[in-house]
Design an enzyme around this catalytic site. Structure first.
Site, PDB file in Angstrom:
ATOM      1  N   HIS A 250       0.699  -1.065  -0.006  1.00 33.03           N
ATOM      2  CA  HIS A 250       0.028  -0.094   0.143  1.00 33.03           C
ATOM      3  C   HIS A 250       0.718   1.070  -0.025  1.00 33.03           C
ATOM      4  O   HIS A 250       0.219   2.455   0.117  1.00 33.03           O
ATOM      5  CB  HIS A 250      -0.758   0.112   1.365  1.00 33.03           C
ATOM      6  CG  HIS A 250      -1.851  -0.929   1.220  1.00 33.03           C
ATOM      7  ND1 HIS A 250      -3.242  -0.915   0.837  1.00 33.03           N
ATOM      8  CD2 HIS A 250      -1.871  -2.299   1.469  1.00 33.03           C
ATOM      9  CE1 HIS A 250      -3.802  -2.030   0.775  1.00 33.03           C
ATOM     10  NE2 HIS A 250      -3.072  -2.879   1.604  1.00 33.03           N
TER      11      HIS A 250
ATOM     12  N   LYS B 100       0.345  14.370   1.260  1.00 31.05           N
ATOM     13  CA  LYS B 100      -1.139  14.681   1.022  1.00 31.05           C
ATOM     14  C   LYS B 100      -1.072  16.406   0.579  1.00 31.05           C
ATOM     15  O   LYS B 100      -2.178  16.637   0.087  1.00 31.05           O
ATOM     16  CB  LYS B 100      -1.874  14.030   1.701  1.00 31.05           C
ATOM     17  CG  LYS B 100      -1.809  12.519   1.957  1.00 31.05           C
ATOM     18  CD  LYS B 100      -3.090  12.103   2.884  1.00 31.05           C
ATOM     19  CE  LYS B 100      -2.825  10.569   3.412  1.00 31.05           C
ATOM     20  NZ  LYS B 100      -3.343   9.805   2.423  1.00 31.05           N
TER      21      LYS B 100
ATOM     22  N   LYS C 130      -8.830  13.333   5.077  1.00 32.15           N
ATOM     23  CA  LYS C 130      -8.077  12.340   4.830  1.00 32.15           C
ATOM     24  C   LYS C 130      -6.877  12.365   5.980  1.00 32.15           C
ATOM     25  O   LYS C 130      -6.840  13.609   6.819  1.00 32.15           O
ATOM     26  CB  LYS C 130      -7.119  12.131   3.620  1.00 32.15           C
ATOM     27  CG  LYS C 130      -6.613  13.549   3.043  1.00 32.15           C
ATOM     28  CD  LYS C 130      -5.810  13.697   1.711  1.00 32.15           C
ATOM     29  CE  LYS C 130      -6.691  13.871   0.601  1.00 32.15           C
ATOM     30  NZ  LYS C 130      -6.713  12.675   0.061  1.00 32.15           N
ATOM     31  N   ARG C 131      -6.168  11.438   6.304  1.00 35.85           N
ATOM     32  CA  ARG C 131      -4.858  11.506   7.370  1.00 35.85           C
ATOM     33  C   ARG C 131      -4.056  12.737   6.860  1.00 35.85           C
ATOM     34  O   ARG C 131      -4.070  13.260   5.635  1.00 35.85           O
ATOM     35  CB  ARG C 131      -4.296  10.286   7.275  1.00 35.85           C
ATOM     36  CG  ARG C 131      -4.955   9.248   8.202  1.00 35.85           C
ATOM     37  CD  ARG C 131      -5.452   9.714   9.597  1.00 35.85           C
ATOM     38  NE  ARG C 131      -4.024   9.572  10.349  1.00 35.85           N
ATOM     39  CZ  ARG C 131      -3.746   8.923  11.286  1.00 35.85           C
ATOM     40  NH1 ARG C 131      -4.465   7.772  11.270  1.00 35.85           N
ATOM     41  NH2 ARG C 131      -2.758   9.029  11.967  1.00 35.85           N
TER      42      ARG C 131
ATOM     43  N   LYS D 151     -14.812   8.082  -3.331  1.00 39.03           N
ATOM     44  CA  LYS D 151     -16.345   8.099  -2.429  1.00 39.03           C
ATOM     45  C   LYS D 151     -16.796   9.648  -2.951  1.00 39.03           C
ATOM     46  O   LYS D 151     -17.844   9.721  -3.127  1.00 39.03           O
ATOM     47  CB  LYS D 151     -15.912   8.259  -1.146  1.00 39.03           C
ATOM     48  CG  LYS D 151     -15.398   6.718  -0.643  1.00 39.03           C
ATOM     49  CD  LYS D 151     -14.865   6.623   0.810  1.00 39.03           C
ATOM     50  CE  LYS D 151     -14.087   5.593   1.019  1.00 39.03           C
ATOM     51  NZ  LYS D 151     -13.341   5.457   2.136  1.00 39.03           N
TER      52      LYS D 151
ATOM     53  N   THR E 224      -8.707   6.329  -1.672  1.00 40.13           N
ATOM     54  CA  THR E 224     -10.079   5.884  -1.903  1.00 40.13           C
ATOM     55  C   THR E 224     -11.233   6.936  -1.628  1.00 40.13           C
ATOM     56  O   THR E 224     -12.140   6.675  -2.157  1.00 40.13           O
ATOM     57  CB  THR E 224     -10.274   4.581  -1.023  1.00 40.13           C
ATOM     58  OG1 THR E 224      -9.672   4.989   0.266  1.00 40.13           O
ATOM     59  CG2 THR E 224      -9.561   3.423  -1.411  1.00 40.13           C
TER      60      THR E 224
END
Ligand code: 26Q
Length: 796
Positions: free
Chosen positions: A346, A540, A534-535, A646, A642
């Site tokens: 991952h 990110k 998100k985290r 969504k 992911t």
């Protein structure tokens, strides 16, 4: 038992009195929740037993999905929907004066995970059951899941989370299936019947007790199992100090990922990993022995999938069971093991690749360490034959090197399948990060692009959109989500687009209410809801988003007439408790929010919201209400993502880099229906001569923003953001925030302009929904079933 609402009401009232010893009038919301939960669990029991009997009689290959995380969220409404009794129950409760929505709020999320990897595992279990496939989860029953986040004066504060208050209703303790897990001690070799055997002596054992949670399939009578292991003291402790022993034992299943910055924390994490693996493998083998004698056929009947490297000790543990308990020789055991285990990677971030110092590994798991040493020696021998004299390569690829055990190398060598989670990610694994291994084992590598369960992320979270879709294309898309494509024919249907807009607007109003309840802030549901949830991670790039907001703020301050479509920027993110930089970003988001939200000059155009305690149940409210989905990681760093799927499924448009599954989203919807910006992965990976300071010097907008981090712009917090400043200018901005800034700003201008053409926007939104069926985890799981596990669903 629930075939009509009258029967339901009767049962409910009876059960409530029996369970709570109270009359209905005296009962609390919690009593009512517990009652309904127990009714559901009893209701699924028959099918749970039948499913197991069916798997046994059909002798199907069983898949076990080993994962250190399962981020399930709430189960009440999810179970009601999958059982097809949500309406009966809702109406029955309503007649008793109970609102089902309020009742669902009583349940605490089962937060046994951190983020993407854990939620993926939960989506997979739903798809396995809903496709009637024999696949079960194995995990740890953490007493405390991921911490509860509070924001105090802009800072993250972590509180322990206690999901078991209400989670208990779904689980069944199976004490008779307990497994003893050995730690410490030493290995004694003995020679019996001319065969060398190994015995683990003086071990301290911990008892693993399974708690089974039913995984209910959608309208198909299938109920699979999620087995969560609880750590308990063994019956006959060899320890004198019983209290100490009890404490040291129970702590193994107490916390999700305890702090690993100290050795003590490290030992605990490794203990957890072996605890999960040993308990699961032994119970899998025990179940196998119910029908089969010869372990030589194990791989024909069992597949063990490891979710990243955290459960990779499944490889040496299976070897141990086959050899030490089953009496098989090394070669036979290796053949079976490597045909049983499959592995998903991952991440490509090197800091996330697990490595264990031998000084910790060897004493804690002496027999397992011996086996890993042997695997390593044989593997190095194989490499030597293939690449004679290439010491560098062997050193790079060895499982044990530099006093460390490299878990990813063990996974690559000991499994028959290695998959990445999006097309680009798999290519990067094959041609960069795991290039050496791809050369030796090309046949093992494959891609399985992630997915999400549309049952939770559309049916459950967005019932209005679900009804609209069903109204216009019928309900067959629910079992065949690819059929969402049929929506494309409404592209020019004004009435349909109006409905789509109405639903988005209502969902935005719901979220606005949640924001008001949580923070007291009033946001305008007719502004653009621009969301990044998100985290929190440097790669990110929440920072890029913040810089854009600061830029807009500066622009509006300079020119109050600057034409800017009103926006509400919404963030949700937890930072790992020890991740200093990530916590500073949270503080920065909140500081920007204070500055912006308090300023009358920009108040009508700009709002910034940080939603506390982002988790599955909150996510279910956020995705349906988003206009913009921020997927802005530095290209090549996000394995898949992911959340992006969504958002898309709920009609939000992506602003994103060509990273992870964003690329596949772009391929499906086309360039005209997504906002792509920034460097691509090749450019990032091959960038020569980046000097962030140049962007600071030559771009006035950037200079101003970066200076605002430390020049008193945020009152009272002068040195607060030094680490962020340094990451950009001293450490040369390794995630290319400044490099991508201009491209991002330009793209955001295009976003604002597009939104003003509401018809165009709605068509783009429709196109995204219509193509999102591909990202159902049913598609993903069907691919795993076909290509890796070789299993088939039951015919009904
Ligand atoms: C590593 C070493 C030591 C301790 C812990 C870890 C560790 C813990 C958790 C490493 C990784 C994780 C979690 C990773 C994760 O959630 N990855 C995400 O997986 C998603 C599902 O495949 C992807 O969509 C995301 O892109 C990926 O970031």
């Amino acid at each position: 038992m629930f075939s009509n609402k009258e029967e339901f009401k009767k049962h409910f009232l009876q059960k409530l009195e029996m369970m709570c010893g109270k009359s209905f009038a005296e009962s609390t919301k919690e009593d009512q929740f517990d009652t309904l939960g127990h009714m559901i669990r009893e209701y699924v029991s028959t099918n749970w037993i039948k499913t197991n009997e069916r798997y046994r009689s059909e002798d199907q290959r069983q898949v076990y999905y080993l994962s250190i995380e399962f981020l399930l969220g709430r189960l009440l409404l999810h179970n009601l929907i999958n059982l097809g009794i949500d309406q009966v129950v809702e109406e029955g409760l309503c007649e008793l004066g109970i609102d089902l929505d309020c009742m669902t709020e009583v349940e605490t999320d089962a937060g046994l995970g951190n983020g993407g990897l854990g939620r993926l595992a939960a989506c997979f279990l739903d798809s396995l059951a809903s496709l009637g496939l024999p696949g079960h989860g194995c995990g740890i029953r953490y007493k405390h899941g991921l911490f509860e986040q509070k924001i105090v004066e802009g800072y993250q504060v972590e509180l322990p989370e206690l999901w078991l208050r209400h989670g208990q209703v779904w689980e069944v303790r199976k004490a008779d299936f307990a497994v003893e897990v050995p730690f410490w001690g030493h290995v004694q070799a003995a020679s019996d019947h001319e065969r060398l055997s190994f015995h683990h002596m003086d071990a301290e054992t911990i008892t693993a007790v399974p708690y089974d949670v039913p995984m209910v399939g959608y309208h198909n009578d299938t109920v699979n199992t999620l087995r969560l292991w609880n750590a308990e003291p063994s019956l006959f402790p060899i320890h004198k100090d019983i209290l100490k022993y009890k404490r040291e034992t129970e702590i193994v299943s107490e916390f999700l990922y305890p702090d690993d910055t100290h050795d003590e924390g490290k030992i605990l994490r490794l203990k957890q990993q072996y605890f999960l693996v040993c308990a699961s493998i032994n119970s899998i083998v025990k179940r196998y022995h119910v029908k089969h004698k010869d372990l030589r056929n194990l791989h024909r009947h069992v597949c063990i999938h490891i979710n990243d490297t955290h459960p990779v000790l499944a490889i040496p543990e299976l070897m141990r069971v086959l050899m030490d308990l089953g009496g098989l020789g090394w070669d036979e055991a290796w053949e079976i093991t490597t045909q049983t285990i499959s592995y998903t990677n991952h991440t490509t971030l090197s800091e996330a690749l697990e490595k264990w110092p031998i000084r910790i590994f060897q004493p804690l798991l002496p027999r397992i360490y011996m086996i890993v040493t042997e695997i390593n020696e044989r593997f190095c021998h194989l490499l030597w034959e293939r690449y004679p004299g290439d010491w560098n390569r062997i050193e790079r690829m060895a499982i044990i090197a530099h006093d460390q055990v490299k878990m990813a190398h063990l996974a690559l060598v000991g499994s028959f399948s290695v998959n990445g989670v999006a097309a680009l990610h798999t290519e990067i694994l094959k041609h960069r990060e795991m290039k050496d291994f791809y050369e030796v084992f090309p046949q093992k590598f494959n891609n399985k692009t992630n997915g999400i369960t549309h049952r939770r992320w559309l049916l459950k979270s967005n019932p209005e959109l679900t009804s609209l879709i069903t109204e216009v294309i019928g309900d067959s898309w629910v079992n065949k989500p690819e059929k969402l494509k049929e929506l494309l024919k409404f592209h020019n249907d004004a009435a349909f687009l109006t409905q789509l807009q109405r639903i988005k607007q209502e969902n935005k109003q719901h979220l606005a209410q949640i924001i008001k309840d949580q923070s007291g802030m009033i946001v305008d549901p007719s502004s653009i809801f621009d969301v990044q949830v998100k985290r929190l991670h440097a790669y990110k790039r929440q920072l890029l988003n913040v810089f854009h907001i600061m830029h807009i703020y500066n622009r509006l301050k300079e020119d109050p007439h600057y034409l800017f479509y009103p926006r509400t920027f919404i963030f949700g993110a937890k930072a790992s408790p020890g991740y200093y930089y990530a916590k500073k970003i949270i503080k920065l988001i909140n500081s920007v929010a204070d500055k912006v939200n308090d300023d009358p000059d920009v108040r009508d155009k700009l709002k910034v919201v940080f939603l506390e305690n982002y988790r599955v149940s909150l996510a279910e409210r956020i995705f349906p209400a988003a206009d913009i989905s921020e997927q802005i990681s530095t290209a090549s760093k996000e394995a898949s993502g992911t959340g992006n799927m969504k958002f898309m499924m709920n009609g939000a448009l992506t602003v994103g880099t060509l990273d992870g599954a964003n690329i596949e989203i772009r391929d499906l919807v086309g360039d005209d229906n997504i906002f792509i910006f920034g460097l691509n992965a090749d450019e990032v990976l091959n960038y020569k001569g980046y000097h962030s300071i140049e962007y600071f010097h030559y771009d006035k907008r950037i200079r101003r923003i970066v200076e605002q981090l430390t020049n008193g712009f945020f009152s009272g917090v002068d040195d607060e953001f030094e680490a962020i400043y340094d990451s950009l200018l001293i450490e040369n901005d390794q995630y290319f925030v400044l490099r991508d800034f201009d491209s991002y700003v330009q793209t955001q201008i295009a976003v604002g302009q597009t939104y003003e053409d509401r018809n165009k926007w709605l068509k783009m939104s429709l196109t995204n929904i219509a193509h999102s069926g591909y990202f159902s985890s049913d598609r993903t799981i069907n691919e795993y079933a076909r290509d890796i596990w070789k299993i088939k669903g039951a015919a009904h």
